[in-house]
Design a protein around this motif. Structure first.
Motif, short mmCIF file in Angstrom:
data_model
loop_
_atom_site.label_atom_id
_atom_site.label_comp_id
_atom_site.label_asym_id
_atom_site.label_seq_id
_atom_site.Cartn_x
_atom_site.Cartn_y
_atom_site.Cartn_z
N PRO A 260 2.37 -28.67 -29.56
CA PRO A 260 1.32 -27.91 -29.57
C PRO A 260 -0.15 -28.79 -29.08
O PRO A 260 -0.33 -30.02 -29.35
CB PRO A 260 0.98 -27.51 -30.87
N VAL A 261 -0.93 -28.00 -28.52
CA VAL A 261 -2.23 -28.85 -27.88
C VAL A 261 -3.25 -29.51 -29.04
O VAL A 261 -3.54 -30.47 -29.28
CB VAL A 261 -3.26 -27.73 -27.23
N GLU B 214 -10.89 -28.68 -23.93
CA GLU B 214 -11.23 -27.68 -22.87
C GLU B 214 -9.84 -27.19 -22.29
O GLU B 214 -9.59 -27.55 -21.39
CB GLU B 214 -12.08 -27.94 -21.79
N VAL B 215 -9.13 -26.32 -22.84
CA VAL B 215 -7.69 -25.83 -22.46
C VAL B 215 -7.82 -24.32 -22.43
O VAL B 215 -7.72 -23.87 -23.32
CB VAL B 215 -6.71 -26.54 -23.43
N ILE C 59 -1.51 -23.29 -23.66
CA ILE C 59 -1.25 -23.71 -25.08
C ILE C 59 0.11 -23.60 -25.53
O ILE C 59 0.58 -24.40 -26.28
CB ILE C 59 -2.19 -22.89 -25.92
N GLU C 60 0.70 -22.88 -24.89
CA GLU C 60 2.21 -22.52 -25.15
C GLU C 60 3.09 -23.80 -24.52
O GLU C 60 2.82 -24.30 -23.56
CB GLU C 60 2.89 -21.42 -24.66
N PRO C 61 4.29 -24.18 -25.22
CA PRO C 61 5.19 -25.07 -24.85
C PRO C 61 5.54 -24.84 -23.50
O PRO C 61 5.85 -23.73 -23.03
CB PRO C 61 6.33 -25.14 -25.59
N ARG C 62 5.78 -25.80 -22.41
CA ARG C 62 6.35 -25.75 -20.97
C ARG C 62 7.42 -26.60 -21.00
O ARG C 62 7.24 -27.70 -21.23
CB ARG C 62 5.01 -25.85 -20.06
N TRP C 63 8.74 -25.98 -20.40
CA TRP C 63 9.90 -26.93 -20.47
C TRP C 63 10.20 -27.33 -19.06
O TRP C 63 11.15 -28.32 -18.74
CB TRP C 63 10.87 -26.05 -21.00
N ASN C 64 9.34 -27.01 -17.99
CA ASN C 64 9.70 -27.55 -16.78
C ASN C 64 8.76 -27.48 -15.89
O ASN C 64 7.97 -26.73 -15.16
CB ASN C 64 10.60 -26.29 -16.29
#
Length: 76
Positions: free
Chosen positions: A10-11, A24-25, A30-35
């Motif tokens: 998480p951020v 500043e996001v 904010i959500e997890p990214r897997w690729n």
């Protein structure tokens, strides 16, 4: 450039670990990214020391900012 990576924390955790002062996001990061592929937007941390006025002898504290950058190489 070939290569991909994962951003699953998480951020808030990243900001805490990197001791960021400013965050500043945009919501989509904010959500997890897997690729995460090249040319994707990723989080980066910059550290800037504000310039003091010429008559000010006190040292300004550096600011750590977590923000978005584009990941990849710039072709020549």
């Amino acid at each position: 450039m070939c290569g991909r990576f994962v951003a699953s924390r998480p951020v808030d955790d990243i900001a805490r670990i990197l001791e960021a002062d400013d965050i500043e996001v945009p919501p989509e990061l904010i959500e997890p990214r897997w690729n995460i592929a090249p040319q994707a937007d990723v989080l980066g941390l910059t550290v800037r020391t504000p310039k003091a006025a010429p008559d000010d002898n006190s040292a300004a504290a550096p600011r750590r900012r977590l923000t978005v950058y584009r990941w990849g190489l710039v072709p020549s």
